[in-house]
Write a protein that holds these residues in place. Structure first.
Motif, PDB file in Angstrom:
ATOM      1  N   LYS A 177       6.778 -24.418   4.567  1.00 46.46           N
ATOM      2  CA  LYS A 177       6.508 -25.746   5.123  1.00 46.46           C
ATOM      3  C   LYS A 177       5.247 -25.737   5.979  1.00 46.46           C
ATOM      4  O   LYS A 177       4.410 -26.639   5.900  1.00 46.46           O
ATOM      5  CB  LYS A 177       7.702 -26.220   5.950  1.00 46.46           C
ATOM      6  CG  LYS A 177       8.927 -26.577   5.117  1.00 46.46           C
ATOM      7  CD  LYS A 177      10.085 -27.021   6.004  1.00 46.46           C
ATOM      8  CE  LYS A 177      11.321 -27.328   5.172  1.00 46.46           C
ATOM      9  NZ  LYS A 177      12.483 -27.689   6.017  1.00 46.46           N
ATOM     10  N   MET A 178       5.099 -24.699   6.801  1.00 49.48           N
ATOM     11  CA  MET A 178       3.930 -24.612   7.678  1.00 49.48           C
ATOM     12  C   MET A 178       2.651 -24.421   6.865  1.00 49.48           C
ATOM     13  O   MET A 178       1.613 -25.031   7.154  1.00 49.48           O
ATOM     14  CB  MET A 178       4.118 -23.460   8.671  1.00 49.48           C
ATOM     15  CG  MET A 178       5.267 -23.686   9.658  1.00 49.48           C
ATOM     16  SD  MET A 178       5.592 -22.265  10.730  1.00 49.48           S
ATOM     17  CE  MET A 178       4.189 -22.383  11.848  1.00 49.48           C
ATOM     18  N   ILE A 179       2.727 -23.582   5.827  1.00 48.68           N
ATOM     19  CA  ILE A 179       1.555 -23.355   4.980  1.00 48.68           C
ATOM     20  C   ILE A 179       1.181 -24.635   4.242  1.00 48.68           C
ATOM     21  O   ILE A 179      -0.008 -24.995   4.149  1.00 48.68           O
ATOM     22  CB  ILE A 179       1.825 -22.204   3.992  1.00 48.68           C
ATOM     23  CG1 ILE A 179       1.750 -20.861   4.734  1.00 48.68           C
ATOM     24  CG2 ILE A 179       0.840 -22.222   2.821  1.00 48.68           C
ATOM     25  CD1 ILE A 179       2.090 -19.655   3.876  1.00 48.68           C
ATOM     26  N   ASN A 180       2.172 -25.339   3.741  1.00 44.94           N
ATOM     27  CA  ASN A 180       1.873 -26.570   3.003  1.00 44.94           C
ATOM     28  C   ASN A 180       1.317 -27.670   3.897  1.00 44.94           C
ATOM     29  O   ASN A 180       0.550 -28.521   3.441  1.00 44.94           O
ATOM     30  CB  ASN A 180       3.107 -27.044   2.233  1.00 44.94           C
ATOM     31  CG  ASN A 180       3.333 -26.238   0.954  1.00 44.94           C
ATOM     32  OD1 ASN A 180       2.388 -25.632   0.444  1.00 44.94           O
ATOM     33  ND2 ASN A 180       4.547 -26.219   0.459  1.00 44.94           N
ATOM     34  N   LYS A 181       1.692 -27.664   5.180  1.00 42.01           N
ATOM     35  CA  LYS A 181       1.056 -28.592   6.123  1.00 42.01           C
ATOM     36  C   LYS A 181      -0.436 -28.304   6.231  1.00 42.01           C
ATOM     37  O   LYS A 181      -1.266 -29.210   6.264  1.00 42.01           O
ATOM     38  CB  LYS A 181       1.713 -28.491   7.499  1.00 42.01           C
ATOM     39  CG  LYS A 181       3.002 -29.272   7.649  1.00 42.01           C
ATOM     40  CD  LYS A 181       3.489 -29.228   9.097  1.00 42.01           C
ATOM     41  CE  LYS A 181       4.768 -30.013   9.279  1.00 42.01           C
ATOM     42  NZ  LYS A 181       5.241 -29.975  10.690  1.00 42.01           N
ATOM     43  N   GLU A 182      -0.762 -27.012   6.311  1.00 40.73           N
ATOM     44  CA  GLU A 182      -2.166 -26.604   6.389  1.00 40.73           C
ATOM     45  C   GLU A 182      -2.908 -26.991   5.113  1.00 40.73           C
ATOM     46  O   GLU A 182      -4.043 -27.475   5.159  1.00 40.73           O
ATOM     47  CB  GLU A 182      -2.268 -25.086   6.600  1.00 40.73           C
ATOM     48  CG  GLU A 182      -1.769 -24.597   7.944  1.00 40.73           C
ATOM     49  CD  GLU A 182      -2.645 -25.068   9.084  1.00 40.73           C
ATOM     50  OE1 GLU A 182      -3.893 -25.051   8.931  1.00 40.73           O
ATOM     51  OE2 GLU A 182      -2.097 -25.476  10.128  1.00 40.73           O
ATOM     52  N   ARG A 183      -2.282 -26.772   3.977  1.00 41.15           N
ATOM     53  CA  ARG A 183      -2.922 -27.091   2.693  1.00 41.15           C
ATOM     54  C   ARG A 183      -3.117 -28.600   2.533  1.00 41.15           C
ATOM     55  O   ARG A 183      -4.112 -29.059   1.962  1.00 41.15           O
ATOM     56  CB  ARG A 183      -2.091 -26.522   1.544  1.00 41.15           C
ATOM     57  CG  ARG A 183      -2.071 -24.989   1.530  1.00 41.15           C
ATOM     58  CD  ARG A 183      -1.218 -24.429   0.403  1.00 41.15           C
ATOM     59  NE  ARG A 183      -1.831 -24.651  -0.902  1.00 41.15           N
ATOM     60  CZ  ARG A 183      -2.726 -23.851  -1.439  1.00 41.15           C
ATOM     61  NH1 ARG A 183      -3.141 -22.766  -0.809  1.00 41.15           N
ATOM     62  NH2 ARG A 183      -3.229 -24.123  -2.640  1.00 41.15           N
ATOM     63  N   GLU A 184      -2.150 -29.373   3.047  1.00 38.40           N
ATOM     64  CA  GLU A 184      -2.261 -30.826   2.988  1.00 38.40           C
ATOM     65  C   GLU A 184      -3.475 -31.309   3.780  1.00 38.40           C
ATOM     66  O   GLU A 184      -4.215 -32.189   3.332  1.00 38.40           O
ATOM     67  CB  GLU A 184      -0.977 -31.461   3.537  1.00 38.40           C
ATOM     68  CG  GLU A 184      -0.955 -32.980   3.414  1.00 38.40           C
ATOM     69  CD  GLU A 184       0.330 -33.574   3.983  1.00 38.40           C
ATOM     70  OE1 GLU A 184       0.417 -34.802   4.043  1.00 38.40           O
ATOM     71  OE2 GLU A 184       1.227 -32.799   4.378  1.00 38.40           O
ATOM     72  N   LYS A 185      -3.717 -30.694   4.953  1.00 38.98           N
ATOM     73  CA  LYS A 185      -4.891 -31.049   5.766  1.00 38.98           C
ATOM     74  C   LYS A 185      -6.185 -30.808   5.002  1.00 38.98           C
ATOM     75  O   LYS A 185      -7.164 -31.533   5.146  1.00 38.98           O
ATOM     76  CB  LYS A 185      -4.925 -30.207   7.047  1.00 38.98           C
ATOM     77  CG  LYS A 185      -3.863 -30.525   8.073  1.00 38.98           C
ATOM     78  CD  LYS A 185      -4.063 -29.569   9.257  1.00 38.98           C
ATOM     79  CE  LYS A 185      -2.855 -29.521  10.153  1.00 38.98           C
ATOM     80  NZ  LYS A 185      -2.985 -28.479  11.186  1.00 38.98           N
ATOM     81  N   LYS A 186      -6.167 -29.753   4.186  1.00 38.89           N
ATOM     82  CA  LYS A 186      -7.388 -29.382   3.449  1.00 38.89           C
ATOM     83  C   LYS A 186      -7.467 -30.044   2.085  1.00 38.89           C
ATOM     84  O   LYS A 186      -8.374 -29.773   1.310  1.00 38.89           O
ATOM     85  CB  LYS A 186      -7.435 -27.853   3.284  1.00 38.89           C
ATOM     86  CG  LYS A 186      -7.567 -27.109   4.611  1.00 38.89           C
ATOM     87  CD  LYS A 186      -7.671 -25.590   4.418  1.00 38.89           C
ATOM     88  CE  LYS A 186      -6.342 -24.965   4.146  1.00 38.89           C
ATOM     89  NZ  LYS A 186      -6.380 -23.475   4.158  1.00 38.89           N
ATOM     90  N   GLY A 187      -6.477 -30.897   1.779  1.00 35.58           N
ATOM     91  CA  GLY A 187      -6.473 -31.598   0.498  1.00 35.58           C
ATOM     92  C   GLY A 187      -6.129 -30.699  -0.664  1.00 35.58           C
ATOM     93  O   GLY A 187      -6.500 -30.977  -1.816  1.00 35.58           O
ATOM     94  N   GLU A 188      -5.392 -29.625  -0.402  1.00 38.04           N
ATOM     95  CA  GLU A 188      -5.026 -28.682  -1.459  1.00 38.04           C
ATOM     96  C   GLU A 188      -3.577 -28.897  -1.882  1.00 38.04           C
ATOM     97  O   GLU A 188      -2.755 -29.418  -1.124  1.00 38.04           O
ATOM     98  CB  GLU A 188      -5.215 -27.240  -0.972  1.00 38.04           C
ATOM     99  CG  GLU A 188      -6.669 -26.917  -0.640  1.00 38.04           C
ATOM    100  CD  GLU A 188      -6.820 -25.526  -0.034  1.00 38.04           C
ATOM    101  OE1 GLU A 188      -5.793 -24.867   0.207  1.00 38.04           O
ATOM    102  OE2 GLU A 188      -7.971 -25.103   0.208  1.00 38.04           O
ATOM    103  N   ASN A 189      -3.258 -28.496  -3.105  1.00 38.59           N
ATOM    104  CA  ASN A 189      -1.909 -28.672  -3.635  1.00 38.59           C
ATOM    105  C   ASN A 189      -0.904 -27.818  -2.868  1.00 38.59           C
ATOM    106  O   ASN A 189      -1.220 -26.703  -2.431  1.00 38.59           O
ATOM    107  CB  ASN A 189      -1.860 -28.284  -5.119  1.00 38.59           C
ATOM    108  CG  ASN A 189      -2.645 -29.249  -5.983  1.00 38.59           C
ATOM    109  OD1 ASN A 189      -2.824 -30.412  -5.625  1.00 38.59           O
ATOM    110  ND2 ASN A 189      -3.128 -28.778  -7.123  1.00 38.59           N
TER     111      ASN A 189
END
Length: 593
Positions: A320-332
């Protein structure tokens, strides 16, 4: 002409340990013991060992009574009983003082345990040899253990030299402990032959998990090269991440020409039915379904199947924490399969850097935790080795023993920057005796030392679990956990979630949540000992990546919990020493603008 006789051991404790994190109750163990005896094929049964006692205490049950009751029927018919012993860590996840370790063997012998399987996760003989001496003094048979793994440093010559040393120190048996099932069959056969050629009278017992699928080939190799005893399981807890089933193992060896004992199938089916009944009663609530499956992915990372359940629980919050970071960067977003592959690859990368410690408790957890935190901090652009707690550094610095390989230069440099010092001191000499302190606590509370000092031993070995057991809080917590697990399985009405409540109550703050169930600790000492620590104050500030607190799980693992994304502490919802459930909110930290 038949080949030599092969004996079998039922690892009933480890069957449960490798499937979930609880053990059957005393009354359940008493019920199944006669069926195990009636099966007629077992010369040995594992009746106690690592994690058995902590989880029984957390279930509100006295493990001393359970061990005595389970051992008694086997003692009466001449079936040998054995236990798992973590050497320096004895029956827990962190180091144990000499006086408590020495007492353990006297207590366990009095309770009816015949053989102690002594292992060190690093194969450091300094952690094994004192226990050999204490086991003999206590009247037990010391079985020294080689923790098997596959790496450039773990050769036949490496293991054979360790066997020579522990046999010279008094070990009467050798166990090849293939805890992840990744030992290569040909190497295991060659190692068995090397030990038997030099020490023909030494009994060799093989313990191999099924996880990556090599165990049956390994059993055949070690038997053809002189092994004497094979650890097996029974349905419904055989195979998967557990152990091969007695029916298959016996059939294979009989057809290979070995002499094996007969197996009473009526008794097998009775034991199978009882084990399923225990699962259906409540123990199944704590069995991860993934542990019923084998996985070739384990060959690359070398992680033991027995810790897969806790690892998967750890992976969810980090995902969940990693996907929050990826969401900020516009990554899947990463799926759980993506995370699993990334984690296994990172373990493969980290493992040689920390000196190839065999991946067994607690070093499998330490190595996994480094890799898990690396995934997060690399996603955040901070690189590796940012979040490592005292226990992990203790392994790297040599406080738990000498790692088999070489610590990578970047970690040596990082230690120097942090002012941390490497040591080659004998690990057990770093610990002060503690029985007098625990005697004082028992006297002040009016607690009885117990038959053969077994209650004194239990407090000294498992203080964090023994105290809530004595207060009755452990039983209440277990019943609440069982009800919660059953409710989740059955479904329920639409209720406002804890996340929604938190969102209303702490609109601008991040919740620090428990990744696993366990006991909250504010501090963990640098020598691997639980240490008192001042509770954080409201308004205290944290940087992203700082450790906020620690959690000791029901099975004794120490897990560090990060301070969310950093910021100011605005509220704490639990007290130190409190038992909390997975997903419970510990505190709220507000990110500063």
């Amino acid at each position: 002409m038949a080949k030599k006789k092969i004996q079998f051991s039922l690892v009933y404790r480890d069957m449960w340990q490798s499937s979930g994190k609880f053990q059957p109750r005393k009354d359940q163990l008493e019920r199944i013991a006669p069926a195990i005896i009636d099966m007629g094929c077992f010369a040995r049964v594992e009746t106690n060992g690592g994690a058995f006692e902590q989880v029984n205490l957390m279930a509100g049950e006295n493990p001393n009574l359970a061990v005595r009751a389970f051992c008694k029927p086997f003692n009466e018919v001449g079936i040998k009983t054995h236990m798992l012993d973590r050497g320096l860590n004895a029956l827990r996840m962190y180091p144990v003082p000499d006086d408590v370790r020495a007492l353990m063997y006297k207590v366990k012998h009095a309770q009816g345990v015949d053989i102690t399987r002594i292992f060190c996760g690093l194969n450091d003989t300094r952690n094994i040899i004192p226990s050999i001496k204490w086991a003999k003094e206590g009247g037990m048979t010391p079985q020294a253990t080689l923790c098997i793994t596959t790496s450039p440093v773990h050769t036949v010559e490496y293991y054979a030299a360790i066997a020579d040393e522990v046999i010279a120190a008094g070990a009467e048996e050798i166990c090849l402990k293939d805890m992840a099932g990744i030992g290569q069959p040909a190497m295991l056969g060659a190692l068995t032959k090397a030990i038997k050629t030099k020490h023909p009278d030494i009994i060799i017992q093989y313990h191999g998990h099924s996880g990556p699928g090599l165990s049956m080939a390994s059993i055949l190799e070690v038997c053809n090269n002189g092994a004497d005893v094979i650890d097996t399981a029974i349905e419904p807890l055989s195979w998967g991440k557990v152990h091969p089933d007695i029916i298959s193992v016996r059939s294979m060896l009989k057809n290979e020409g070995f002499e094996v004992a007969d197996l009473d199938m009526n008794a097998y089916m009775q034991a199978r039915t009882l084990t399923q009944e225990f699962i259906d009663d409540w123990l199944g609530c704590f069995i991860n379904p993934a542990n019923k499956h084998m996985s070739s992915l384990l060959l690359g990372c070398g992680l033991p199947g027995g810790m897969m359940g806790s690892m998967m629980a750890d992976l969810g919050p980090i995902q969940k924490m990693i996907n929050k970071e990826r969401e900020k960067k516009g990554e899947n977003a990463l799926t759980m399969d993506d995370m699993l592959v990334k984690l296994f690859n990172e373990v493969e990368y980290v493992w040689p850097k920390v000196g190839y410690p065999p991946l067994v408790t607690p070093f499998s957890q330490y190595t996994k935790n480094i890799a898990l935190m690396n995934l997060l901090t690399m996603e955040q652009g901070k690189g590796r080795y940012v979040m490592m707690d005292d226990a992990i550094w203790g392994m790297i610095l040599g406080k738990s023993g000498k790692v088999p390989g070489t610590i990578a230069p970047e970690l040596v440099e990082l230690a120097e920057k942090k002012g941390l010092k490497f040591t080659d001191a004998d690990p057990h000499t770093l610990l002060e005796n503690s029985l007098d302190t625990f005697r004082k606590e028992m006297d002040e509370n009016g607690w009885d030392y117990g038959q053969d000092d077994e209650e004194l031993f239990e407090l000294a070995m498992h203080p964090e679990q023994y105290r809530p057991f004595k207060s009755g809080q452990a039983k209440k917590q277990l019943l609440a956990d069982i009800q919660k697990a059953k409710d989740a399985k059955l479904g329920g009405g639409q209720k406002i979630s804890q996340e929604e409540i938190d969102a209303i109550k702490h609109a601008k703050a991040d919740a620090v949540k428990a990744p696993l169930a366990g006991q909250l600790l504010w501090g963990f000492g640098g020598e691997g000992v639980l240490a008192p620590c001042v509770e954080p104050f409201i308004g205290q500030k944290y940087k992203e990546g700082d450790t906020f607190c620690y959690l000791q799980t029901k099975w004794g693992e120490i897990v560090s919990i990060p301070a969310a994304m950093g910021g100011k502490l605005v509220d704490i919802s639990v007290k130190p020493g409190q038992n909390i459930r997975q997903g419970d909110t510990i505190a709220w930290i507000e990110r500063e603008a």
